[in-house]
Design a protein around this motif. Structure first.
Motif, PDB file in Angstrom:
ATOM      1  N   ILE A  77       0.838  -1.204   0.000  1.00 12.86           N
ATOM      2  CA  ILE A  77       0.000   0.000   0.000  1.00 12.86           C
ATOM      3  C   ILE A  77       0.873   1.254   0.000  1.00 12.86           C
ATOM      4  CG2 ILE A  77      -1.659   1.349   1.359  1.00 12.86           C
ATOM      5  CD1 ILE A  77      -2.791  -1.384   2.329  1.00 12.86           C
ATOM      6  N   LYS A  78       1.893   1.269   0.861  1.00  9.36           N
ATOM      7  CA  LYS A  78       2.778   2.436   0.924  1.00  9.36           C
ATOM      8  C   LYS A  78       3.565   2.599  -0.373  1.00  9.36           C
ATOM      9  CE  LYS A  78       6.116   4.852   3.825  1.00  9.36           C
ATOM     10  NZ  LYS A  78       6.897   5.348   2.680  1.00  9.36           N
ATOM     11  N   TRP A  79       3.988   1.486  -0.963  1.00  9.04           N
ATOM     12  CA  TRP A  79       4.732   1.547  -2.231  1.00  9.04           C
ATOM     13  C   TRP A  79       3.877   2.176  -3.335  1.00  9.04           C
ATOM     14  CZ3 TRP A  79       3.690  -2.224  -6.353  1.00  9.04           C
ATOM     15  CH2 TRP A  79       4.512  -2.042  -7.471  1.00  9.04           C
ATOM     16  N   VAL A  80       2.642   1.714  -3.479  1.00 11.80           N
ATOM     17  CA  VAL A  80       1.754   2.294  -4.493  1.00 11.80           C
ATOM     18  C   VAL A  80       1.515   3.771  -4.206  1.00 11.80           C
ATOM     19  CG1 VAL A  80      -0.586   2.253  -5.438  1.00 11.80           C
ATOM     20  CG2 VAL A  80       0.633   0.107  -5.063  1.00 11.80           C
ATOM     21  N   GLN A  81       1.283   4.095  -2.937  1.00 13.33           N
ATOM     22  CA  GLN A  81       1.050   5.491  -2.567  1.00 13.33           C
ATOM     23  C   GLN A  81       2.259   6.360  -2.899  1.00 13.33           C
ATOM     24  OE1 GLN A  81       0.163   6.129   1.604  1.00 13.33           O
ATOM     25  NE2 GLN A  81      -1.086   7.905   1.107  1.00 13.33           N
ATOM     26  N   VAL A 110      -4.970  -0.557 -13.324  1.00 16.84           N
ATOM     27  CA  VAL A 110      -3.592  -1.020 -13.474  1.00 16.84           C
ATOM     28  C   VAL A 110      -3.433  -2.283 -12.645  1.00 16.84           C
ATOM     29  CG1 VAL A 110      -1.145  -0.460 -13.290  1.00 16.84           C
ATOM     30  CG2 VAL A 110      -2.808   1.376 -13.686  1.00 16.84           C
ATOM     31  N   GLN A 111      -2.907  -3.334 -13.278  1.00 13.37           N
ATOM     32  CA  GLN A 111      -2.686  -4.591 -12.568  1.00 13.37           C
ATOM     33  C   GLN A 111      -1.195  -4.855 -12.457  1.00 13.37           C
ATOM     34  OE1 GLN A 111      -4.900  -7.948 -13.975  1.00 13.37           O
ATOM     35  NE2 GLN A 111      -4.253  -9.243 -12.282  1.00 13.37           N
ATOM     36  N   PHE A 112      -0.732  -5.086 -11.219  1.00 10.15           N
ATOM     37  CA  PHE A 112       0.668  -5.390 -10.951  1.00 10.15           C
ATOM     38  C   PHE A 112       0.788  -6.834 -10.464  1.00 10.15           C
ATOM     39  CE2 PHE A 112       0.452  -0.768 -10.071  1.00 10.15           C
ATOM     40  CZ  PHE A 112       1.455  -0.322 -10.922  1.00 10.15           C
ATOM     41  N   TYR A 113       1.646  -7.614 -11.128  1.00 13.39           N
ATOM     42  CA  TYR A 113       2.052  -8.918 -10.611  1.00 13.39           C
ATOM     43  C   TYR A 113       3.418  -8.720  -9.958  1.00 13.39           C
ATOM     44  CZ  TYR A 113      -1.726 -10.969 -13.328  1.00 13.39           C
ATOM     45  OH  TYR A 113      -2.962 -11.284 -13.831  1.00 13.39           O
ATOM     46  N   VAL A 114       3.500  -8.979  -8.655  1.00 13.10           N
ATOM     47  CA  VAL A 114       4.701  -8.634  -7.893  1.00 13.10           C
ATOM     48  C   VAL A 114       5.340  -9.897  -7.315  1.00 13.10           C
ATOM     49  CG1 VAL A 114       3.860  -6.321  -7.338  1.00 13.10           C
ATOM     50  CG2 VAL A 114       3.325  -8.216  -5.802  1.00 13.10           C
ATOM     51  N   ASP A 115       6.671  -9.854  -7.185  1.00 13.41           N
ATOM     52  CA  ASP A 115       7.409 -11.004  -6.669  1.00 13.41           C
ATOM     53  C   ASP A 115       7.356 -11.013  -5.145  1.00 13.41           C
ATOM     54  OD1 ASP A 115       9.303 -12.932  -5.882  1.00 13.41           O
ATOM     55  OD2 ASP A 115      10.447 -12.637  -7.722  1.00 13.41           O
ATOM     56  N   LYS A 116       6.731 -12.036  -4.602  1.00 13.15           N
ATOM     57  CA  LYS A 116       6.531 -12.110  -3.155  1.00 13.15           C
ATOM     58  C   LYS A 116       7.818 -12.397  -2.389  1.00 13.15           C
ATOM     59  CE  LYS A 116       5.152 -16.997  -3.294  1.00 13.15           C
ATOM     60  NZ  LYS A 116       4.036 -17.941  -3.028  1.00 13.15           N
ATOM     61  N   ASN A 117       8.877 -12.807  -3.100  1.00 14.52           N
ATOM     62  CA  ASN A 117      10.109 -13.204  -2.429  1.00 14.52           C
ATOM     63  C   ASN A 117      11.109 -12.062  -2.255  1.00 14.52           C
ATOM     64  OD1 ASN A 117       9.312 -16.014  -2.342  1.00 14.52           O
ATOM     65  ND2 ASN A 117       9.749 -16.084  -4.536  1.00 14.52           N
ATOM     66  N   LEU A 118      10.843 -10.916  -2.865  1.00 13.04           N
ATOM     67  CA  LEU A 118      11.789  -9.800  -2.812  1.00 13.04           C
ATOM     68  C   LEU A 118      11.397  -8.795  -1.735  1.00 13.04           C
ATOM     69  CD1 LEU A 118      12.447  -9.115  -6.603  1.00 13.04           C
ATOM     70  CD2 LEU A 118      13.811 -10.460  -4.996  1.00 13.04           C
ATOM     71  N   LYS A 119      12.413  -8.181  -1.136  1.00 12.21           N
ATOM     72  CA  LYS A 119      12.165  -7.163  -0.123  1.00 12.21           C
ATOM     73  C   LYS A 119      11.543  -5.930  -0.766  1.00 12.21           C
ATOM     74  CE  LYS A 119      15.848  -8.570   3.052  1.00 12.21           C
ATOM     75  NZ  LYS A 119      17.080  -8.144   3.771  1.00 12.21           N
ATOM     76  N   ILE A 120      10.747  -5.224   0.019  1.00  7.99           N
ATOM     77  CA  ILE A 120      10.025  -4.073  -0.513  1.00  7.99           C
ATOM     78  C   ILE A 120      10.987  -2.985  -0.992  1.00  7.99           C
ATOM     79  CG2 ILE A 120       9.769  -2.774   1.641  1.00  7.99           C
ATOM     80  CD1 ILE A 120       7.050  -3.384  -1.068  1.00  7.99           C
ATOM     81  N   GLU A 121      12.198  -2.929  -0.430  1.00  9.49           N
ATOM     82  CA  GLU A 121      13.167  -1.913  -0.847  1.00  9.49           C
ATOM     83  C   GLU A 121      13.500  -2.029  -2.333  1.00  9.49           C
ATOM     84  OE1 GLU A 121      13.288  -2.289   3.467  1.00  9.49           O
ATOM     85  OE2 GLU A 121      13.494  -3.792   1.859  1.00  9.49           O
TER      86      GLU A 121
END
Length: 454
Positions: free
Chosen positions: A205-209, A254-265
């Motif tokens: 949520i913070k990343w998208v914001q 907008v649809q994002f497929y994101v890698d669950k294994n990577l750190k948010i940084e």
């Protein structure tokens, strides 16, 4: 005036005619039932968005007030229902087993992704259309690109527009967390799909914001309202956001497929979110002119990330020049409208917008940001698709110039890759034989600084 009141007295239903869709979702998400009723008689023709619908549509019937049923047949994507009476409704069912299986591929349980072109019959007339969902499982949530009919938090009644079946869009139902993010007059309707880790949800949520804030703060305007944002986790070795796309059916999405294994940084070092969100500044284009949309998004991804401090001025220009070189390597003698080489039309489009931006800043003391924002305010909701000629003519009108159209023909349509080198030289941007980029204070260095810096 007297004639108007007579008209209202005898034909009020014509002025206020509407069609209501009642969509009942089964508890197990395997089936939906749809009833379509009208305040007048039903239209004689309904259409699906595409003929190769992925879902199994069954039990197509016209049901009268008394409960009598008349069976119907679907021909390709068209449904002819013939003559109906006031009070008749169209009813059908949709089997969602295929959608459940697709979600399970991403290890998402109790959730369905529905392409709205595959199940929504749209009337072939101009009546207002409302769609109301009934969720029989109280644990389920729904995300759709359609605008809400009422500004009530938990209301699930939406306004359905024709482009909901003309262009791709998704309705997602099930294990979803919904969040709303506000940017001025714009609103992001965020749906986190199948995620159970609350900490990770908050990070997304913070990343998208933060990514949306880049657009809002550094262009002066977030482009559309409302916008559906879908986030789905996958496992991949292709970066934080292996796949993302913009969809325009029924509203912006907008649809994002994101890698669950990577750190948010690592997500903050990735360009994808800024690129995809930048597409929302532009309308739907004809297929041959998609280079405009990809070109602006590519130009914005470099410029906005530099202005936001994720790269410095020099690094921004290094990325821009590296991109131009990739685009030139892929060019094959075709212009940007003709080519199907991805790097060619992405970075060729970015080169076109750089040349335009410099011309606007030098001659009119304005910027590409300013003119695109004017377009968003006046024209983003106009029905598409747009051609390059229509789009550049509108931008010329908004800027009081002929820059966009002149450079469209000069740089994009009459050569294989825009001649960006004279502009780079004027800006004082040089690349050495060994690949290093240097910035020098030539005649337009202040223009260069104004592009990548605040």
């Amino acid at each position: 005036m007297h004639c108007f009141y007579v008209f209202m007295l005898f034909f009020p239903s014509i002025l206020f005619a509407k069609i209501d869709y009642f969509v009942d979702i089964s508890k197990d998400l395997k089936n939906i039932k749809v009833d379509i009723c009208s305040s007048t008689v039903l239209p004689s023709l309904f259409e699906l968005g595409r003929s190769n619908a992925l879902f199994n549509i069954t039990s197509l019937n016209i049901i009268s007030k008394s409960g009598d049923r008349r069976g119907l047949n679907l021909y390709s994507n068209k449904l002819y229902i013939g003559n109906t009476k006031l009070g008749d409704c169209l009813a059908y069912q949709v089997n969602l087993n295929q959608s459940l299986k697709k979600a399970e591929k991403y290890a998402i349980k109790n959730t369905v992704f529905i392409d709205n072109r595959d199940w929504l019959f749209y009337p072939k007339n101009e009546q207002k259309v409302y769609i109301k969902f009934n969720l029989n499982n109280l644990q389920h949530q729904i995300s759709t690109p359609f605008p809400k009919a009422k500004k009530i938090k938990n209301d699930v009644t939406f306004i359905l527009k024709r482009n909901a079946i003309e262009y791709e869009s998704k309705t997602v139902i099930g294990n979803i967390r919904l969040e709303s993010l506000i940017f001025g007059n714009a609103k992001l309707e965020l749906a986190l799909i199948g995620l159970n880790n609350h900490k990770r949800q908050n990070e997304y949520i913070k990343w998208v914001q933060d990514m949306a804030n880049i657009l809002d703060q550094h262009t002066g305007l977030f482009p559309q309202r409302p916008v559906q944002i879908l986030i789905t986790e996958i496992s991949s070795n292709n970066g934080p956001v292996p796949w993302a796309e913009v969809q325009r059916g029924g509203g912006a999405s907008v649809q994002f497929y994101v890698d669950k294994n990577l750190k948010i940084e690592t997500f903050y070092q990735d360009w994808t979110a800024v690129h995809e969100l930048s597409h929302l500044y532009l309308p739907k284009f004809n297929t041959e002119d998609l280079w405009l949309s990809e070109g602006l998004a590519t130009y914005y991804q470099v410029v906005l990330r530099a202005r936001a401090g994720f790269t410095n001025d020099l690094e921004g220009w290094e990325k821009m020049l590296d991109g131009f070189e990739r685009g030139m390597r892929d060019e094959n003698g075709l212009n940007l409208r003709q080519t199907n080489e991805t790097m060619h039309y992405y970075w060729g489009g970015a080169a076109y917008f750089l040349i335009v931006d410099v011309a606007l800043r030098e001659r009119k003391k304005t910027s590409l940001f300013d003119i695109i924002n004017k377009f968003v305010k006046c024209c983003i909701t106009e029905k598409g698709p747009w051609s390059a000629e229509k789009f550049t003519a509108k931008l010329d009108s908004l800027s009081g110039t002929n820059i966009f159209t002149k450079l469209l023909y000069q740089e994009a349509l009459n050569r294989s890759f825009p001649n960006v080198n004279p502009v780079l030289e004027k800006l004082g941007i040089y690349k050495s034989y060994f690949g290093g980029v240097s910035l020098k204070n030539h005649q337009s260095y202040q223009v260069r600084q104004s592009i990548m810096s605040q």
